[in-house]
Write an enzyme that holds these catalytic residues in place. Structure first.
Site, PDB file in Angstrom:
ATOM      1  N   CYS A 298      -0.786 -18.418  25.614  1.00  0.00           N
ATOM      2  CA  CYS A 298      -0.559 -17.008  25.920  1.00  0.00           C
ATOM      3  C   CYS A 298       0.416 -16.848  27.076  1.00  0.00           C
ATOM      4  O   CYS A 298       1.129 -15.850  27.162  1.00  0.00           O
ATOM      5  CB  CYS A 298      -1.875 -16.303  26.221  1.00  0.00           C
ATOM      6  SG  CYS A 298      -2.837 -17.053  27.552  1.00  0.00           S
ATOM      7  N   HIS A 891      -6.065 -15.295  30.984  1.00  0.00           N
ATOM      8  CA  HIS A 891      -5.315 -14.894  29.795  1.00  0.00           C
ATOM      9  C   HIS A 891      -4.099 -14.077  30.217  1.00  0.00           C
ATOM     10  O   HIS A 891      -4.168 -13.265  31.142  1.00  0.00           O
ATOM     11  CB  HIS A 891      -6.216 -14.069  28.873  1.00  0.00           C
ATOM     12  CG  HIS A 891      -5.558 -13.661  27.594  1.00  0.00           C
ATOM     13  ND1 HIS A 891      -5.041 -14.573  26.693  1.00  0.00           N
ATOM     14  CD2 HIS A 891      -5.323 -12.429  27.065  1.00  0.00           C
ATOM     15  CE1 HIS A 891      -4.532 -13.927  25.660  1.00  0.00           C
ATOM     16  NE2 HIS A 891      -4.685 -12.627  25.867  1.00  0.00           N
TER      17      HIS A 891
END
Length: 981
Positions: A298, A891
């Site tokens: 990510c 994330h």
């Protein structure tokens, strides 16, 4: 020490120091060692020259190697996530590991954590210990619900995986089978190159692999194995088809063939063949294309989305201008591969044909040239951005042969002249689309504190890394152990200065507890022993978040009291190695503690003081038990007297006794009854403790009768005399009699419990019990937010260089801790701002979750530019990279403004959704992309003029040739900000 005996400390120190310098070689095996255990070992052997004062001290003896802190709970082989080399673990080559195990053994029930050295990178080779293995999910084609998880090295081959799957599902070798890489719900890719490694195949964490067995009639359950495009091999990432032909023929790409079977189409062609790209809905908006997560990628997806939504850069690639500027010969570049791979990815994302694509080919190319990004572990988005911008610059550098440039100091010349010179020199070696769009210039001023020499230089930058106002305080949870033996340890949360020392901790704890700070000793307890006993002037930075900090109340002034000494006490449980041998060992248990006792004491009194110190969690016997020879407590014991531990020192405190057979260390030893002490007026009683069999003021009464065996024996160590052995017990136990015992600061006691007596009388639950102070629930108020301009001001604030990063003064001819000041001279069309949220130190790591309030539009940077000719310089936000979570994990996502419709969107891996401006400013914002307002045209981008690409960072106007400079003097505008349109 190890049972067979260990090498002397000098040999241990020398051997391990040498082996730590071993070079990594592909295929070698290295081992992980918990850094806490290793630090303890370093203290014990005097590894560091500045830390030899505890060398050989049994108080810091490390014991068996304990890696439990690295492992997930209940899993003997799975590492905790986000461990960091040297901070959480140390890597040792096989020989070093074997030596440590031979000297100290490995904790019972643990297995070695062995990892292979793998080679990463294609053109830039780089060896790395593969700490985290790749976890793959394995199943059969006929029963995909039965999934078995196994871990593999990136260097393992597809053939190795197939053999493991055959073994798991009992598939004979002669049975023909094939492997498939399963994506999403019904997407499969054949794994038909058995010699390819996991890394070559691009397999990532959590990937599902399916084995398919051939039917008896010779057919395959999944049909023919030949893919629609015979050339679309699944491992190689080097494109055979030219970039231009690929970008111009999206619809026909599946019909292409590749002549050389060693190469294949780029990643996205293979994905289309096997549904790796999601077909877009009718007339998909160009640029609104997600990126599949390949396993902790990510960070890469976020960076790509921000760059993809940087209009001048994307227009450059979509219009194929990059092809005429590819530099295949630049030794600092990547042979054009990064630029080509990035171009194809951007074209795919902006084709309007896909709602998401999988950037595996680009990921593999990045890993080949930057091995730190080759795995599937979480990385830093900003670090990837820095690599990518530099890589694209060198791959597209218009300078084919870089001249040598002699850098000059300002030497009193005007800033404008020096800035012009610096920018011209920069362009002589660096001239690319990246320079045109992202490079600015700042002024650096260094002042020598000795001779006042002033050094001024102008340096280019590609992005600004802005510091955030740091929290000046941190919270620590500690346990206070009172002198009163009946008082349970109390947990507190204290607020201390981040750069403070141990005395600051004691002062803060004193304010909450009422215990004087000078009556406290701060310790770090780990694995049932004192990992560290801190001096009051030690820095708090040496305390990590996961440390168990215990503070002991001691009622003496150690600096002035010469009659008492503080000794550490540890508890050990004895055991025999087998039923037919007399050889015994021991293992630590419970919480160690500190005691202040008279220097000149008798051994029997010391035994009684120790016994009373543990009376809260040592069970007493009833009268019935006493008749059977079980324990009972002596009378007339002063629980909370005037001694240094809350004990009266003149008499002999409680005695415990059993009718167990005596051992050789205490044969026929009897303590006289000493009952002359009366109960103190300020004695502290327990709450119904007597009913539970615990020693209280009322139950701690009685006298010794007969020849009885004590609850424990103890071994005494005075450094330089007899050692306390961790594994193998010494038979020279202290005998309990009235002979004088002289103690000093290096004294150490180990209390050895017989297993049966420990089980019967030692209440481990009571020993571990503690209370919580109300401060534990306190949550420090957080500063609501800071403004982006506050961070810029902090960036331009004068600072003093650290001792570890001095400046070499050409005047003094010595390194000096100079003062340094940075100022902005000119800014680029696209300004990238990196908010420095992550901080690292030797002992700790931290992420600042401060909310930074940054403008969506009209960021006026002119007030921060020191160029006197600077004009208006306003920016609008176009993209934001977000990071959610803590250090080492979390994330990444992105917000970006589409250049065609001018609307904001939220990119979360393969998902793309609309966003509003009020969502963009958050604590997660990590990297900001601003575009200068004069480079916009409507909602789109006003393209860069190639003829004026060399705008001066010194004046903000195009650079001229010598022939034209005189003719155009009157036409020049005094603008800054590197105007290039």
């Amino acid at each position: 020490m190890a049972e067979g005996g260990a090498a002397d400390l000098d040999t241990q120190r020398s051997d391990i120091a040498t082996l730590l310098k071993t070079s990594l070689r592909k295929g070698d095996t290295w081992y992980l060692v918990d850094s806490r255990w290793f630090k303890q070992w370093k203290k014990y052997v005097g590894f560091d020259s500045w830390d030899k004062y505890q060398m050989g001290d049994q108080n810091v003896y490390p014991g068996p190697i304990d890696n439990s802190g690295l492992l997930k709970d209940g899993d003997a082989q799975s590492l905790k996530e986000h461990l960091i080399d040297e901070l959480d673990y140390i890597l040792l080559p096989t020989e070093g590991w074997n030596k440590l195990v031979s000297w100290y053994t490995l904790m019972e029930g643990q297995e070695p954590i062995a990892r292979k050295v793998v080679e990463q990178g294609m053109f830039v080779k780089h060896c790395k210990v593969e700490v985290y293995l790749t976890e793959l999910k394995l199943c059969e084609n006929g029963n995909m619900n039965n999934v078995v998880t196994r871990r593999f090295s990136k260097a393992d081959t597809i053939d190795t995986i197939e053999k493991e799957i055959r073994k798991i599902f009992n598939i004979p070798d002669e049975k023909e089978a094939r492997l498939w890489n399963k994506y999403m719900s019904n997407t499969f890719e054949p794994l038909n190159k058995p010699d390819s490694t996991i890394q070559d195949a691009g397999l990532y964490q959590g990937q599902v692999l399916v084995i398919e067995q051939k039917n008896e009639d010779g057919t395959w359950p999944r049909g023919p194995s030949t893919p629609k495009s015979p050339g679309a091999s699944n491992f190689s990432t080097l494109p055979k088809i030219s970039p231009s032909s690929l970008s111009n023929n999206y619809n026909n790409i599946n019909n292409r063939n590749v002549k050389n079977s060693n190469y294949c189409l780029p990643s996205y062609t293979a994905y289309k063949n096997y549904d790796y790209s999601e077909p877009g809905r009718n007339n998909e908006q160009p640029g609104l294309c997600g990126l599949s997560n390949l396993g902790n990628t990510c960070f890469m997806n976020s960076a790509i989305q921000c760059l993809s939504n940087t209009p001048p850069l994307t227009e450059y690639f979509l219009n194929d201008k990059y092809q005429e500027e590819l530099n295949f010969d630049n030794p600092l570049g990547m042979r054009g591969e990064i630029a080509k791979s990035y171009a194809e990815l951007i074209k795919q994302m902006w084709s309007g044909k896909f709602s998401y694509v999988t950037p595996r080919a680009f990921k593999t190319q990045v890993g080949r040239f930057a091995p730190q990004f080759s795995g599937y572990q979480q990385q830093d988005c900003q670090e990837l951005l820095a690599f990518l911008l530099d890589g694209l610059h060198e791959d597209l550098n218009r300078i084919r042969k870089k001249p040598y440039i002699q850098l000059k100091d300002a030497d009193g010349r005007p800033d404008k002249v020096v800035a012009e010179e610096a920018w011209e020199n920069h362009l002589k070696r660096n001239d690319s689309i990246i320079v045109d769009i992202f490079h600015g210039l700042f002024k650096s001023t260094l002042v020598c504190p000795e001779c006042a020499k002033i050094s001024v230089t102008f340096d280019p930058f590609c992005y600004l890394t802005l510091p955030l106002p740091m929290k000046k305080e941190r919270s620590l949870e500690v346990y206070l152990v009172r002198m009163d033996p009946l008082a349970k340890p109390m947990q507190y949360k204290v607020i201390v200065p981040k750069i403070g020392n141990i005395l600051d901790l004691c002062t803060a704890l004193s304010a909450l507890s009422g215990v004087p700070a000078d009556k406290m000793i701060v310790t770090d307890i780990y694995n049932h022993r004192f990992h560290r006993i801190f001096a009051v002037d030690e820095n708090l930075s040496s305390i990590m978040e996961r440390d168990d900090i215990y503070v002991f109340e001691i009622n003496i002034n150690r600096a002035e009291d010469t009659e008492h000494v503080v000794i550490p006490v540890c508890l050990r449980e004895k055991f025999r190695h087998s039923s037919y041998t007399h050889h015994t060992g021991s293992s630590l248990f419970g919480q160690p503690f500190l005691m202040a006792i008279p220097r000149n004491n008798t051994e029997d009194k010391l035994y009684n003081l120790l016994l009373l110190r543990m009376c809260r969690y040592v069970k007493m016997s009833t009268e019935t038990e006493e008749t059977d020879g079980h324990l009972r407590c002596c009378e007339d014991q002063n629980i909370n007297g005037n001694g240094p531990n809350g004990l009266h020192e003149e008499g002999s405190p409680s005695e415990m006794e059993t009718d167990e057979p005596d051992d050789e260390s205490s044969q026929d030893q009897e303590l006289p009854s000493e009952n002359e002490n009366s109960q103190s007026e300020d004695s502290v009683g327990g709450d119904n403790d007597s009913e539970n069999g615990l020693c209280t003021e009322e139950t701690c009464k009685g006298q010794l009768t007969g020849h009885k065996k004590r609850l424990f024996t103890f071994q005494f160590n005075n450094l330089g005399n007899n050692d306390i052995n961790y594994i193998k017990d010494d038979t020279s136990h202290i005998r309990f009699d009235d002979r004088q015992l002289r103690l000093d600061e290096r004294s150490f006691l180990a209390l050895d419990w017989d297993p049966d007596l420990k089980k019967r009388y030692f209440d481990e639950n009571a020993a571990e019990d503690f209370e919580k102070h109300e401060s534990v629930e306190y949550k420090p108020p957080k500063r609501p937010f800071v403004k982006l301009k506050d961070c810029i001001e902090l960036f331009t604030t004068k600072e003093k260089l650290g001792a570890e990063d001095p400046w070499y003064c050409p005047n003094c001819k010595e390194h000096q801790q100079a003062t340094k000041k940075l100022d902005l001279w000119s800014l680029p069309p696209v300004l990238v701002v990196h908010l420095k949220r992550f901080s690292y130190s030797r002992y700790m790591r931290d992420k600042l979750d401060t909310l930074v309030d940054f403008p969506i539009s009209d960021l006026d940077m002119s007030e921060f530019l020191i160029n006197p000719n600077a004009g208006p310089c306003r920016y609008n936000l176009i993209a934001v990279s977000n990071h959610y979570g803590g250090m080492g994990g979390g994330h990444y996502t992105a917000f970006a403004k589409n250049k065609d419709d001018g609307k904001w969107y939220y990119f979360d891996d393969s998902s793309v959704s609309t966003a509003s401006e009020d969502q963009i400013v958050s604590k997660a914002a990590y990297v900001l992309f601003y575009q200068r307002q004069d480079t916009f045209s409507g909602t789109g981008f006003f393209p860069l003029d190639r003829e004026t690409k060399g705008a001066s960072a010194a004046t903000g106007i195009p650079l001229e040739s010598d022939e034209d400079s005189n003719d155009n003097d009157n036409d020049l505008e005094n603008e800054n900000c590197m105007h290039t349109n």
